[in-house]
Scaffold this motif. Structure first.
Motif, PDB file in Angstrom:
ATOM      1  N   ARG A 183      31.945  39.502  46.285  1.00 30.64           N
ATOM      2  CA  ARG A 183      32.829  40.503  46.921  1.00 30.64           C
ATOM      3  C   ARG A 183      34.485  40.479  46.232  1.00 30.64           C
ATOM      4  NH1 ARG A 183      30.731  39.910  53.283  1.00 30.64           N
ATOM      5  NH2 ARG A 183      28.523  40.748  52.845  1.00 30.64           N
ATOM      6  N   GLN A 184      34.549  39.299  45.979  1.00 33.32           N
ATOM      7  CA  GLN A 184      35.843  39.282  45.693  1.00 33.32           C
ATOM      8  C   GLN A 184      35.972  39.276  44.236  1.00 33.32           C
ATOM      9  OE1 GLN A 184      38.345  39.084  48.051  1.00 33.32           O
ATOM     10  NE2 GLN A 184      36.845  38.812  49.597  1.00 33.32           N
ATOM     11  N   MET A 185      35.232  39.568  43.475  1.00 24.82           N
ATOM     12  CA  MET A 185      35.338  39.800  42.082  1.00 24.82           C
ATOM     13  C   MET A 185      35.334  41.135  41.530  1.00 24.82           C
ATOM     14  SD  MET A 185      32.410  37.052  40.926  1.00 24.82           S
ATOM     15  CE  MET A 185      32.280  35.277  41.563  1.00 24.82           C
ATOM     16  N   ASN A 186      35.688  41.276  40.446  1.00 20.97           N
ATOM     17  CA  ASN A 186      35.852  42.678  39.701  1.00 20.97           C
ATOM     18  C   ASN A 186      34.513  42.885  38.809  1.00 20.97           C
ATOM     19  OD1 ASN A 186      36.716  44.902  38.451  1.00 20.97           O
ATOM     20  ND2 ASN A 186      38.240  44.229  37.383  1.00 20.97           N
ATOM     21  N   LEU A 187      33.624  43.730  39.401  1.00 15.76           N
ATOM     22  CA  LEU A 187      32.467  43.762  38.803  1.00 15.76           C
ATOM     23  C   LEU A 187      32.348  45.150  38.024  1.00 15.76           C
ATOM     24  CD1 LEU A 187      30.310  43.669  41.966  1.00 15.76           C
ATOM     25  CD2 LEU A 187      30.981  41.734  40.361  1.00 15.76           C
ATOM     26  N   GLU A 188      33.671  45.597  37.534  1.00 18.08           N
ATOM     27  CA  GLU A 188      33.650  46.755  36.345  1.00 18.08           C
ATOM     28  C   GLU A 188      34.167  46.235  35.039  1.00 18.08           C
ATOM     29  OE1 GLU A 188      32.750  49.714  36.738  1.00 18.08           O
ATOM     30  OE2 GLU A 188      32.157  49.250  39.043  1.00 18.08           O
ATOM     31  N   THR A 189      34.382  44.974  34.868  1.00 22.06           N
ATOM     32  CA  THR A 189      35.104  44.505  33.694  1.00 22.06           C
ATOM     33  C   THR A 189      33.974  43.287  33.435  1.00 22.06           C
ATOM     34  OG1 THR A 189      36.682  43.222  34.683  1.00 22.06           O
ATOM     35  CG2 THR A 189      37.330  45.273  33.788  1.00 22.06           C
ATOM     36  N   PRO A 208      33.563  39.260  33.068  1.00 21.11           N
ATOM     37  CA  PRO A 208      32.169  39.124  32.947  1.00 21.11           C
ATOM     38  C   PRO A 208      31.441  39.542  34.418  1.00 21.11           C
ATOM     39  CG  PRO A 208      33.076  36.895  33.778  1.00 21.11           C
ATOM     40  CD  PRO A 208      34.469  37.762  33.548  1.00 21.11           C
ATOM     41  N   GLY A 209      32.369  40.144  35.281  1.00 19.36           N
ATOM     42  CA  GLY A 209      31.576  40.605  36.415  1.00 19.36           C
ATOM     43  C   GLY A 209      30.810  41.758  36.252  1.00 19.36           C
ATOM     44  N   ILE A 210      30.915  42.516  35.110  1.00 19.10           N
ATOM     45  CA  ILE A 210      29.836  43.720  34.972  1.00 19.10           C
ATOM     46  C   ILE A 210      28.458  43.054  34.656  1.00 19.10           C
ATOM     47  CG2 ILE A 210      30.087  43.455  32.178  1.00 19.10           C
ATOM     48  CD1 ILE A 210      29.919  46.514  34.292  1.00 19.10           C
ATOM     49  N   MET A 211      28.358  41.916  34.377  1.00 14.84           N
ATOM     50  CA  MET A 211      26.766  41.511  34.409  1.00 14.84           C
ATOM     51  C   MET A 211      26.390  41.252  35.661  1.00 14.84           C
ATOM     52  SD  MET A 211      26.981  38.685  31.250  1.00 14.84           S
ATOM     53  CE  MET A 211      28.578  37.669  31.959  1.00 14.84           C
ATOM     54  N   ILE A 212      27.341  40.850  36.671  1.00 13.89           N
ATOM     55  CA  ILE A 212      26.582  40.787  38.122  1.00 13.89           C
ATOM     56  C   ILE A 212      26.156  42.205  38.600  1.00 13.89           C
ATOM     57  CG2 ILE A 212      27.324  40.437  40.508  1.00 13.89           C
ATOM     58  CD1 ILE A 212      29.099  38.086  39.229  1.00 13.89           C
ATOM     59  N   SER A 213      27.093  43.216  38.034  1.00 13.89           N
ATOM     60  CA  SER A 213      26.613  44.576  38.541  1.00 13.89           C
ATOM     61  C   SER A 213      25.267  44.825  37.703  1.00 13.89           C
ATOM     62  CB  SER A 213      27.693  45.680  38.018  1.00 13.89           C
ATOM     63  OG  SER A 213      28.872  45.129  38.622  1.00 13.89           O
ATOM     64  N   LEU A 214      24.954  44.488  36.559  1.00 13.86           N
ATOM     65  CA  LEU A 214      23.754  44.650  36.175  1.00 13.86           C
ATOM     66  C   LEU A 214      22.592  44.279  36.821  1.00 13.86           C
ATOM     67  CD1 LEU A 214      22.001  45.459  33.497  1.00 13.86           C
ATOM     68  CD2 LEU A 214      22.150  43.107  32.768  1.00 13.86           C
ATOM     69  N   ALA A 226      33.337  30.851  37.883  1.00 12.50           N
ATOM     70  CA  ALA A 226      32.422  31.267  38.953  1.00 12.50           C
ATOM     71  C   ALA A 226      31.453  32.325  38.774  1.00 12.50           C
ATOM     72  CB  ALA A 226      33.614  31.519  40.315  1.00 12.50           C
ATOM     73  N   PRO A 227      31.883  33.227  38.012  1.00 16.85           N
ATOM     74  CA  PRO A 227      30.991  34.578  37.716  1.00 16.85           C
ATOM     75  C   PRO A 227      29.678  33.964  37.165  1.00 16.85           C
ATOM     76  CG  PRO A 227      32.974  35.232  37.280  1.00 16.85           C
ATOM     77  CD  PRO A 227      33.080  33.829  37.485  1.00 16.85           C
ATOM     78  N   TYR A 228      29.727  32.990  36.082  1.00 13.63           N
ATOM     79  CA  TYR A 228      28.468  32.342  35.334  1.00 13.63           C
ATOM     80  C   TYR A 228      27.531  31.414  36.296  1.00 13.63           C
ATOM     81  CZ  TYR A 228      31.244  33.887  31.373  1.00 13.63           C
ATOM     82  OH  TYR A 228      32.010  34.616  30.719  1.00 13.63           O
ATOM     83  N   ALA A 229      28.329  30.724  37.263  1.00 11.72           N
ATOM     84  CA  ALA A 229      27.666  29.789  38.258  1.00 11.72           C
ATOM     85  C   ALA A 229      26.885  30.588  39.000  1.00 11.72           C
ATOM     86  CB  ALA A 229      28.718  28.964  38.696  1.00 11.72           C
ATOM     87  N   LEU A 230      27.665  31.885  39.503  1.00 10.58           N
ATOM     88  CA  LEU A 230      26.571  32.684  40.672  1.00 10.58           C
ATOM     89  C   LEU A 230      25.461  33.381  39.814  1.00 10.58           C
ATOM     90  CD1 LEU A 230      26.744  33.958  43.486  1.00 10.58           C
ATOM     91  CD2 LEU A 230      28.232  35.709  42.415  1.00 10.58           C
ATOM     92  N   LEU A 231      25.441  33.602  38.476  1.00 10.89           N
ATOM     93  CA  LEU A 231      24.584  34.225  37.864  1.00 10.89           C
ATOM     94  C   LEU A 231      23.426  33.340  37.752  1.00 10.89           C
ATOM     95  CD1 LEU A 231      26.305  36.245  34.971  1.00 10.89           C
ATOM     96  CD2 LEU A 231      24.881  37.068  36.874  1.00 10.89           C
ATOM     97  N   TRP A 232      23.785  31.973  37.556  1.00  9.35           N
ATOM     98  CA  TRP A 232      22.652  31.114  37.311  1.00  9.35           C
ATOM     99  C   TRP A 232      21.891  30.683  38.637  1.00  9.35           C
ATOM    100  CZ3 TRP A 232      19.956  29.117  33.281  1.00  9.35           C
ATOM    101  CH2 TRP A 232      20.593  29.307  32.150  1.00  9.35           C
TER     102      TRP A 232
END
Length: 457
Positions: A365-371, A373-379, A338-344
């Motif tokens: 919102r339901q993802m961990n954005l500190e580790t 692969p969620g850290i890339m969404i935080s970027l 899911a995180p990779y699909a959301l980035l694309w």
């Protein structure tokens, strides 16, 4: 010799007529004629002794017959030998019997020698050594061993050993690709003994997966093949062997194995996906999209197929269609995907001129954005610095770290590209390629980005 005779005559005259002294001046003083005569006599005596000794030593050597050289035993050599023998042979004793022609007395045998003749023979033998008789030894003619091969005519034949080739069976090594298109893939092979029963095929298939996971593709192919030999309709073994061949870069053989898996199980959506991936690696984008579509038809919730087809649509200029596929991949995907699909999805919306930040905030919102692969969404939400992404990609396992860096460098390139820093973006796209993780989607996407930027042919 004349000097000696003159000295003797002078001494004889002095003896008869008396000594006559005549002084002779020398460098050492006065020498009388008498003293001079006595010195000459002494010198003559020494000369006689020396001459006699020389004659004694010279006589036996001169009496020896000349040596006979081998190969010169002709008439001249026989005449010289006869002359030397006749000169050294003592004269024969007169015989009482009359004889018409003078001839030498025959030499008596050692047993018949008389007492008077024995010393003569010994003396003669001592004075005239005869050369030893020549012994001619007839050397036998050497004949070669009875052998069918002789050194003159024999020649060693070089046996050319053909190089070893991998055993090819019609099950997965057709002679030509064109033959695969015309003929059916159903090829019956005789059962193989010694591997076990058909029920043992899953065991070999499991071992093949373990070898494939470790990157030991050759061993993996062997285990999958054993499973197939036990069960020729084992679709999962064909599927696994297809991915092992793809791992080795054998795209054609991978497609054959995926096709055999589909023939064994027509609703095998993963086999369609594998065949689409192999076509994509061969730059057959149209065929790859068709295979991904078949995979989605066979398995409607196939999130990997949606994501892969969406990326192909994205780089073929159909960004809106790609956006829909990324949304479907996010909806049906697992927590890992899911995180990779959301980035694309965010990148496709940004490329089409939309504001993708609200979508990114809503669905993360339901993802961990500190580790990872969620850290890339935080970027992309501007919550962390780029270096934090690189730090989170570190791993104790080198293989996993390279895989994480491949993903991190690609999305860092997208981040700098969206912020207008093309040089920095190209730098990270190149770093993506330097990881060498060719089986990851981000590797191929980095190549396409560099081609679009005109920095890679």
């Amino acid at each position: 010799m004349s000097l000696i005779l003159d000295a003797l005559k002078r001494s004889e005259r002095e003896r008869k007529g008396g000594p006559t002294e005549k002084t002779v001046s020398t460098f050492g003083g006065i020498l009388t004629e008498d003293n001079r005569s006595k010195g000459l006599i002494a010198a003559a005596s020494v000369a006689l002794v020396i001459a006699g000794a020389g004659a004694f030593l010279w006589y036996p050597r001169s009496a020896e017959p000349p040596p006979v050289v081998e190969g010169q035993e002709g008439e001249a050599g026989q005449a010289r030998a006869a002359a030397s023998t006749q000169a050294l042979t003592p004269p024969a004793q007169p015989s009482s019997l009359p004889d018409s022609s003078p001839r030498s007395k025959p030499v008596a045998a050692p047993d018949e020698a008389t007492p008077s003749e024995a010393p003569v023979e010994q003396k003669t033998a001592a004075l005239t050594p005869m050369p030893p008789p020549k012994i001619v030894v007839a050397r036998p003619k050497l004949t070669p061993r009875p052998n069918s091969i002789t050194p003159k005519t024999a020649s060693r034949k070089r046996v050319s050993i053909p190089p070893r080739k991998p055993k090819k069976t019609a099950a997965f090594f057709p002679p030509f690709p064109s033959a695969m298109k015309k003929k059916s893939l159903t090829i019956k092979t005789p059962p193989v003994t010694g591997l076990g029963k058909p029920s043992d095929a899953p065991t070999y298939n499991k071992r093949g997966k373990e070898f494939e996971r470790e990157g030991l593709y050759d061993l993996s192919i062997q285990e999958y093949t054993r499973a197939i030999l036990l069960d020729q309709n084992y679709a999962e073994a064909y599927f696994g062997r297809g991915w092992a061949q793809e791992g080795k870069g054998n795209h054609e053989q991978a497609i054959r194995n995926f096709s055999q898996a589909i023939q064994a199980n027509p609703s095998y959506g993963q086999a369609y996906y594998g065949r689409g991936w192999a076509h994509e690696q061969m730059n057959h984008s149209g065929l790859a999209i068709e295979e991904y579509t078949k995979a989605i038809q066979a398995t409607p919730a196939y999130s990997d197929a949606y994501l892969s087809r969406g990326i192909l649509y994205f780089y073929n200029g159909r960004i809106e269609v790609a956006e829909n596929d990324f949304a479907r991949a996010f909806e049906t995907g697992t927590d890992k995907l899911a995180p990779y699909a959301l980035l694309w999805l965010y990148i496709s919306q940004a490329r089409s001129g939309k504001d993708g930040v609200p979508t990114l905030l809503k669905n993360s919102r339901q993802m961990n954005l500190e580790t990872w692969p969620g850290i890339m969404i935080s970027l992309f939400l501007e919550k962390v610095e780029p270096w934090r992404v690189v730090v989170e990609a570190e791993d104790a396992d080198l293989k996993k770290q390279l895989e994480k860096e491949c993903v991190a460098f690609f999305f860092l390139g997208q981040y700098y590209l969206m912020n207008g820093n093309a040089d920095k973006a190209a730098e990270f796209f190149r770093k993506t390629l330097n990881t060498g993780v060719t089986n990851y989607r981000q590797y191929e996407s980095a190549e396409k980005e560099l081609r679009i930027m005109g920095m890679l042919r």
